[in-house]
Design an enzyme around this catalytic site. Structure first.
Site, mmCIF file in Angstrom:
data_model
loop_
_atom_site.group_PDB
_atom_site.id
_atom_site.type_symbol
_atom_site.label_atom_id
_atom_site.label_comp_id
_atom_site.label_asym_id
_atom_site.label_seq_id
_atom_site.Cartn_x
_atom_site.Cartn_y
_atom_site.Cartn_z
ATOM 1 N N TYR A 1 0.857 -1.177 0.000
ATOM 2 C CA TYR A 1 0.000 0.000 0.000
ATOM 3 C C TYR A 1 0.895 1.229 0.000
ATOM 4 C CZ TYR A 1 -3.408 3.461 1.712
ATOM 5 O OH TYR A 1 -4.213 4.563 1.867
ATOM 6 N N LYS B 1 4.468 8.756 9.023
ATOM 7 C CA LYS B 1 4.284 8.101 10.317
ATOM 8 C C LYS B 1 5.298 8.569 11.385
ATOM 9 C CE LYS B 1 1.283 4.763 8.341
ATOM 10 N NZ LYS B 1 1.210 3.899 7.200
ATOM 11 N N ASP C 1 9.387 2.868 -0.281
ATOM 12 C CA ASP C 1 8.333 3.469 0.523
ATOM 13 C C ASP C 1 8.558 3.047 1.974
ATOM 14 O OD1 ASP C 1 6.126 4.308 1.852
ATOM 15 O OD2 ASP C 1 4.653 3.496 0.446
#
Ligand SMILES: *Cc1c(COP(=O)(O)O)cnc(C)c1O
Length: 420
Positions: free
Chosen positions: A135, A258, A230
């Protein structure tokens, strides 16, 4: 929940927070402290979600609270450059040497979307390669066979994403080196970038097989494509230098999010200086943001990264992770159910499966019904576990052995209760 569902689709502001795939209704949270969450009914939960990854220090770490409080007295947004933005970029470069220059954004989605645009702009090519079950946020071009909420809700792509937008997105199974070789042999010279989670966390945790990441590095280099790691989830979580430090892969571009925001909304993408200078205003490739580099968010991020200045926190997280893994394994063994536990440091997922879980297919082949039952049991016993098979659980530095043991004890009871 009824009141929420009347005004918020599904009662939530991000689909992953819904309990749709596991049944029941999510607790509504009132406050948090350290390793714990408290709901509106004053129930306490060991927090194994940690806001889906950002809170590596746990909730309300004093240094983060203090940094936000101090910045709040200086101003909330400036509309011009500030010193802490420079300090954050310098700090990231120190921890992650491949990130020579950085652009701050407000979410992981913005980071990946912008990195893809940069890669396409620089190479003049359109194709991107991603892997099923990874994702990379909810930008159109990346919503193809995605993990996280799309996997949970069984949405292969999304209505509203024009076919043309994903026509240039190639998707292969994670860890499939043969498929990557074949694809590059046929279309390598048209590929702008390969984007990959260096440790997948959005189909549940799936570590890269030996050779997978080095192969991506080798082929992208040979064909003039860019390698985008990523690290929105793994950056500063698995090691100070991210997964790229552990697996010794040097990407062209890295996406962050994050942990870098210390619990406030921050994302970033960065990498080789010659590539990053192609961004406006020094280059022609456009990317912008009104609140990018928000002083409050940057202050929180700087404070969080400051607590991660050496490898000691990661040694501790590894020890806690190993304890959790051992405890869960012991339960599986004593009850006699087939179970796979995938873990890298403080990221862990259990799958009820006979088979090793190495990609999205094997993750999806696990017993999702049993997962749902066990999840209900965990919630009832005061453990807030991600409400999906296709998410990673997390540990923080606020968790201690006792908190881990609470999770293991709850898991043992939940598994017993779930078995016929
Ligand atoms: C969470 C995540 C994103 C998206 O970040 P948002 O801040 O939710 O937009 C992108 N990539 C990975 C690997 C993620 O885990």
């Amino acid at each position: 929940m009824e009141r929420a569902e009347a005004v918020l689709p599904g009662g939530v502001n991000s689909p992953v927070r819904s309990f749709r795939s596991v049944g029941g209704s999510p607790p509504f949270f009132a406050r948090a402290q350290g390793a714990f969450l408290f709901d509106l009914d004053h129930n306490r939960y060991v927090d194994m979600v940690l806001a889906y990854g950002p809170l590596i220090l746990g909730h309300l770490h004093p240094s983060v609270v203090e940094a936000i409080r101090t910045q709040l007295e200086q101003g909330e947004a400036m509309g011009g450059p500030t010193l802490p933005e420079v300090e954050l970029a310098e700090r990231v470069h120190e921890y992650m040497p491949s990130v020579e220059m950085l652009r701050l954004v407000n979410s992981g989605t913005e980071a990946t979307m912008s990195a893809i645009r940069l890669a396409r702009g620089i190479t003049g090519r359109s194709l991107i390669l991603k892997f099923a079950g990874c994702y990379h946020g909810h930008a159109d071009a990346l919503l193809a066979e995605s993990g996280s909420g799309l996997a949970t809700l069984a949405i292969p792509g999304s209505p509203g994403v024009p076919a043309g937008t994903v026509a240039d997105t190639l998707v292969l199974p994670y860890n499939d080196q043969g498929a990557v070789r074949d694809l590059f042999a046929q279309r390598g010279d048209g590929i702008a970038a390969v984007i990959v989670e260096p440790v997948a966390g959005n189909m549940g945790v799936v570590p890269p097989r030996p050779g997978f990441l080095p192969l991506l590095r080798e082929l992208t280099e040979r064909h003039g494509s860019l390698l985008i790691l990523d690290e929105v989830m793994t950056g500063f979580r698995l090691a100070r230098g991210g997964a790229q430090a552990i697996y010794q892969v040097v990407p062209d571009l890295t996406c962050l999010g994050k942990v870098i925001g210390g619990g406030l909304p921050v994302g970033a993408f960065g990498g080789r200086a010659d590539l990053m200078r192609q961004l406006a205003p020094t280059g022609p490739i456009y990317q912008a943001g009104t609140l990018s580099g928000s002083p409050l968010a940057v202050a929180a991020g700087l404070a969080a990264l400051g607590q991660l200045s050496d490898e000691r926190p990661y040694t501790r997280l590894e020890a806690l992770g190993a304890r959790l893994e051992q405890g869960l394994r012991q339960v599986g063994k004593s009850v006699g159910i087939p179970m796979q536990i995938n873990r890298v440091g403080s990221m862990l997922t259990f799958f009820f499966s006979q088979e090793e879980v190495v990609d999205y297919g094997s993750a999806a082949g696990s017993d999702l019904g049993l997962f749902a039952s066990v999840h209900r049991g965990l919630i009832e016993r005061g453990v807030f576990w991600p409400p999906s098979q296709f998410e990673s659980s997390f540990l923080s530095l606020a968790h201690d052995e006792a908190a881990v043991d609470l999770v293991v004890a709850a898991f043992a009871e939940a598994v017993q209760a779930a078995l016929p």
